[in-house]
Design an enzyme around this catalytic site. Sequence first.
Site, short mmCIF file in Angstrom:
data_model
loop_
_atom_site.label_atom_id
_atom_site.label_comp_id
_atom_site.label_asym_id
_atom_site.label_seq_id
_atom_site.Cartn_x
_atom_site.Cartn_y
_atom_site.Cartn_z
N SER A 22 0.83 -1.21 0.00
CA SER A 22 0.00 0.00 0.00
C SER A 22 0.86 1.26 0.00
O SER A 22 1.97 1.26 0.56
CB SER A 22 -0.89 0.03 1.24
OG SER A 22 -1.96 -0.86 1.14
N PRO A 23 0.35 2.34 -0.57
CA PRO A 23 1.06 3.62 -0.46
C PRO A 23 1.07 4.09 0.99
O PRO A 23 0.03 4.11 1.65
CB PRO A 23 0.24 4.55 -1.36
CG PRO A 23 -1.10 3.91 -1.48
CD PRO A 23 -0.88 2.44 -1.36
N CYS A 25 2.79 7.22 3.37
CA CYS A 25 3.56 8.46 3.42
C CYS A 25 4.74 8.33 4.38
O CYS A 25 4.60 7.85 5.49
CB CYS A 25 2.67 9.63 3.84
SG CYS A 25 1.47 10.10 2.61
N TYR A 181 -9.17 13.04 1.57
CA TYR A 181 -8.45 14.02 0.77
C TYR A 181 -9.36 14.54 -0.35
O TYR A 181 -10.54 14.19 -0.41
CB TYR A 181 -7.14 13.42 0.28
CG TYR A 181 -6.22 13.07 1.44
CD1 TYR A 181 -5.88 14.04 2.39
CD2 TYR A 181 -5.76 11.77 1.65
CE1 TYR A 181 -5.10 13.72 3.50
CE2 TYR A 181 -4.97 11.46 2.75
CZ TYR A 181 -4.63 12.43 3.66
OH TYR A 181 -3.87 12.12 4.75
N ARG A 229 -8.13 4.54 -5.64
CA ARG A 229 -8.37 4.20 -4.23
C ARG A 229 -9.59 4.97 -3.74
O ARG A 229 -9.69 6.19 -3.91
CB ARG A 229 -7.15 4.53 -3.36
CG ARG A 229 -7.41 4.30 -1.87
CD ARG A 229 -6.15 4.22 -1.03
NE ARG A 229 -5.69 2.83 -0.92
CZ ARG A 229 -4.86 2.40 0.03
NH1 ARG A 229 -4.39 3.23 0.94
NH2 ARG A 229 -4.48 1.14 0.07
N LEU A 300 -5.29 -4.30 8.07
CA LEU A 300 -4.80 -5.24 9.07
C LEU A 300 -4.74 -6.67 8.54
O LEU A 300 -5.21 -7.62 9.16
CB LEU A 300 -5.66 -5.17 10.34
CG LEU A 300 -5.64 -3.82 11.10
CD1 LEU A 300 -6.44 -3.91 12.38
CD2 LEU A 300 -4.22 -3.38 11.39
N GLY A 322 0.12 -2.78 4.54
CA GLY A 322 0.94 -1.64 4.87
C GLY A 322 1.88 -1.92 6.02
O GLY A 322 3.07 -2.15 5.84
N ARG A 323 1.32 -1.94 7.22
CA ARG A 323 2.15 -2.09 8.41
C ARG A 323 2.98 -3.37 8.39
O ARG A 323 4.11 -3.39 8.88
CB ARG A 323 1.27 -2.05 9.66
CG ARG A 323 0.65 -0.68 9.92
CD ARG A 323 -0.34 -0.74 11.08
NE ARG A 323 -0.91 0.55 11.40
CZ ARG A 323 -1.97 1.07 10.78
NH1 ARG A 323 -2.56 0.39 9.81
NH2 ARG A 323 -2.43 2.25 11.13
#
Length: 355
Positions: A22-23, A25, A181, A229, A300, A322-323
Amino acid sequence: MTLLFSPLTLRSRTFRNRLWVSPMCMYSAVEGVPQSWHRTHLAQFASGGAGLIVAEATAVTPEGRISPRDTGLWTDEQRDVWAEIVSDIHARGGMIGIQLAHAGRKASTWWPWAEEQGSVPADQGGWQTVAPSAVPFEGFAPTEALDAAGIDRIVAGFADATRRAVDAGFDALEVHGAHGYLLHQFLSPLSNVRSDEYGGSLQNRARLLLRIVETVREIAGPDLPVLVRLSATDYAEGGFVPEEAAEVGRWAIEHGADLVDVSSGGTIAHPKVQLRPGYQVPFAEIVRAGGRVPTGAVGLITSAAQAEEVLASGAADAVFAGREWLRDPHFALRAAHELGAEVDWPPQYLRARWR
């Protein structure tokens, strides 16, 4: 053959597996230019076997940055540094996309580990934010509603950034319409109270997103995959809901997108979310079934078996994490090992393949 390690073809690109990054930042750019951190951070995922790496939310204009430390694609210097990163990824057998973004009313904020929080004042490098309506995000500075000319400038910014992304050699482009956003702000009735052709009905609220998807597709050409997304829910009464996300996802595909990357939240400051493993996967399933479109699931997802089950259940066509990639940049190699999947390992890592 596992589903997770079966290839997925979108247009001219065939991704080696369906476990994607995943993107995320990094808040480590200087004047929008990626730094050595980005180069090392992203390249390690290619060595770790990722099917697709999507680089972080990258602003199409200076005012579109979430923070002053966000990456950008509004200058040729930024493009050229991104091109070097793309080359690194390709040299390691990986593929990389980039998320094109504008933060709207959630721009000009401090990065997460800054001493201050909220909006960055103008005298400290901040700027005036824009939004569909003059409705600020809770705790942030006032924002200005975009007029027709301002909307056209946003579209032009996405167009210019797309050209630079294509020139840099990216394998996929993702339009960021999630997480509160700008494009999500247009989609949500909580942040969009316009009465013109960009407000009111779902079709009107989706108009800017679809204009941008169509523009990105036109510039990207027929071969490059385009992802979108979406946040499938605002977790708030009167907000954007999964059934609307399915409809918008279908429209996005009709306008040139190839896959909907389904996330959630971001429009309100304190949503009530029950975090649990795979908590966003049902949204991907709703969008996939309701819109009859390919989807990516996220949220998750931390193990090989869990990721495999997401695909086996029919909820999604690819799995974003991601994580877990931050904890283990070789997540795909580990997942292949756990599932007994035959995949290519970097020769430098072969000693860890079976024992």
